[in-house]
Design an enzyme around this catalytic site. Sequence first.
Site, PDB file in Angstrom:
ATOM      1  N   THR A 130      -5.710  -1.243   7.083  1.00  0.00           N
ATOM      2  CA  THR A 130      -5.769  -2.696   7.220  1.00  0.00           C
ATOM      3  C   THR A 130      -7.134  -3.143   7.729  1.00  0.00           C
ATOM      4  OG1 THR A 130      -4.833  -2.502   9.454  1.00  0.00           O
ATOM      5  CG2 THR A 130      -3.295  -2.916   7.640  1.00  0.00           C
TER       6      THR A 130
ATOM      7  N   LYS B 296       0.828  -1.209   0.000  1.00  0.00           N
ATOM      8  CA  LYS B 296       0.000   0.000   0.000  1.00  0.00           C
ATOM      9  C   LYS B 296       0.864   1.262   0.000  1.00  0.00           C
ATOM     10  CE  LYS B 296      -2.389  -1.374   3.627  1.00  0.00           C
ATOM     11  NZ  LYS B 296      -1.912  -2.792   3.733  1.00  0.00           N
ATOM     12  N   THR B 297       1.881   1.296   0.853  1.00  0.00           N
ATOM     13  CA  THR B 297       2.761   2.459   0.890  1.00  0.00           C
ATOM     14  C   THR B 297       3.513   2.609  -0.428  1.00  0.00           C
ATOM     15  OG1 THR B 297       3.042   2.215   3.286  1.00  0.00           O
ATOM     16  CG2 THR B 297       4.664   3.561   2.128  1.00  0.00           C
TER      17      THR B 297
ATOM     18  N   ARG C 266       6.511  -8.097   1.765  1.00  0.00           N
ATOM     19  CA  ARG C 266       7.390  -7.526   2.789  1.00  0.00           C
ATOM     20  C   ARG C 266       8.081  -8.625   3.580  1.00  0.00           C
ATOM     21  NH1 ARG C 266       4.505  -3.601   6.742  1.00  0.00           N
ATOM     22  NH2 ARG C 266       4.395  -2.359   4.832  1.00  0.00           N
TER      23      ARG C 266
ATOM     24  N   ASP D 272      -1.316   6.723   6.276  1.00  0.00           N
ATOM     25  CA  ASP D 272      -1.328   5.303   6.595  1.00  0.00           C
ATOM     26  C   ASP D 272      -2.229   5.062   7.810  1.00  0.00           C
ATOM     27  OD1 ASP D 272      -0.696   2.640   6.328  1.00  0.00           O
ATOM     28  OD2 ASP D 272       1.273   2.808   7.298  1.00  0.00           O
TER      29      ASP D 272
END
Length: 342
Positions: free
Chosen positions: A161, A67-68, A220, A112
Amino acid sequence: MDDLRDVDEPVDESELAIEGALRPSSLAEFVGQQKVRGQLQLLLDAARIQQRPADHILLSGPPGLGKTTLAMIVAHESDRPLRLSSGPAIQHAGDLAALLSSLTPGEVLFIDEVHRMARSAEEMLYLAMEDFRIDIMVGKGAGATSIPLDLAPFTLVGATTRSGLLPNPLRDRFGFTAHLEYYEPVELERVIERSARLIGVAVPPEARAEIARRSRGTPRIANRLLRRVRDYLIVHGDGADADHAIVDAALDLYDVDPIGLDRLDRAVLDAVVRRFRGGPVGLSTLAVTVGEEAETIESVVEPYLVRIGFLGRTPRGRVATPEAYAHLGVRSPESMLELDDL
């Protein structure tokens, strides 16, 4: 051993630098999420042709799926500056007002965990997203007045999330909402291949497949496991490639088993299966038993165990499945009943 999972923990500057270097800078370089990439590309191309800021974007999904990175790509492909913030850092309407009033025309604002903003800030954001304006309250009590403040047009990229915690008025103001899915092993292998090339590690196909199997469907985590394999290779590899044996040895050292479960995952499963005889057991009781925060178990451990069919949620609590018993090498109650019937 340290848990190689996606949690809010301090990361040293070298790790952050490596993570930044591994992030793709364009949608063409971004691996996976093909549907979302196509939708974003169309959104950005239309905004570029019309010479306007892109519509506000909401990215939802589990941690570690990109997402980032996508927010950074939105700014890069729009040729706009990027401002980074987070929901927990915006605890007052004044915090948001200061942030919004300092944006330059067309700037991309990334928030975020947007669902964790203070309610007063959320209400201010409604007007800012829709009309690029905020109302500043001056004074108190009966003499208080509202002064409108025009904002430079901007694009908000929100990441969450837990999209269910977003109020409907906020969710409805996003022009595009995307949900990121867990990655397939073949997609993770492509992520690992690219990352290994960037950090200068030779990882044969069978070793990439092994890392991908243990990465919980999350890029990640795949990159973090790859870095631990690299460390093991530097210390014990004697110049060899990161072959299957090296990957096994490195990840076994860090308590990551062949399907990606680590120490905490197995502790939770073991508690449900052995301590509570398969459940049901309440979340708070389970947290005390394994010595971990209930929020960590609910947001970090449970989603993966439920997804792979090892844990079930019921109104009475968490229960272990026959697959969990099999993975731990323990006879399930069902198998015991079958033996009794013979």
